[in-house]
Write a protein that holds these residues in place. Sequence first.
Motif, PDB file in Angstrom:
ATOM      1  N   GLN A 134       0.833  -1.206   0.000  1.00  0.00           N
ATOM      2  CA  GLN A 134       0.000   0.000   0.000  1.00  0.00           C
ATOM      3  C   GLN A 134       0.869   1.259   0.000  1.00  0.00           C
ATOM      4  N   GLN A 135       1.912   1.262   0.799  1.00  0.00           N
ATOM      5  CA  GLN A 135       2.805   2.421   0.841  1.00  0.00           C
ATOM      6  C   GLN A 135       3.560   2.581  -0.475  1.00  0.00           C
ATOM      7  N   GLN A 136       3.907   1.470  -1.119  1.00  0.00           N
ATOM      8  CA  GLN A 136       4.597   1.542  -2.410  1.00  0.00           C
ATOM      9  C   GLN A 136       3.669   2.145  -3.464  1.00  0.00           C
ATOM     10  N   ARG A 137       2.387   1.749  -3.453  1.00  0.00           N
ATOM     11  CA  ARG A 137       1.422   2.337  -4.396  1.00  0.00           C
ATOM     12  C   ARG A 137       1.247   3.828  -4.129  1.00  0.00           C
ATOM     13  N   LYS A 138       1.197   4.185  -2.863  1.00  0.00           N
ATOM     14  CA  LYS A 138       1.049   5.592  -2.498  1.00  0.00           C
ATOM     15  C   LYS A 138       2.252   6.407  -2.974  1.00  0.00           C
TER      16      LYS A 138
END
Length: 90
Positions: free
Chosen positions: A42-46
Amino acid sequence: MTIYKFNIADGDPNTDTSKVNVKQPAQNTISNIPDAADVAAQQQRKYADYQTQNATTLKHLQERAVLRHEEERLQRELRRRNLSHKDIYG
């Protein structure tokens, strides 16, 4: 010297435990903690969204700078020829 002998019991016998529900888990435990891999994804997508937004903003700023400098160049060219903007564009 006095030796103390401790009496170990299952708690205070005067305590009423009839209203305690021992079959229910505690209410303050968090059972839906996300997995570390899910949080990382999720943080990588963000971060990827943030990078694309930054790239788009930078591209727009560069295009605006080019247009602004183009107008300045046209004004300098008109001054060299002693023409006004009205003479050319009406």
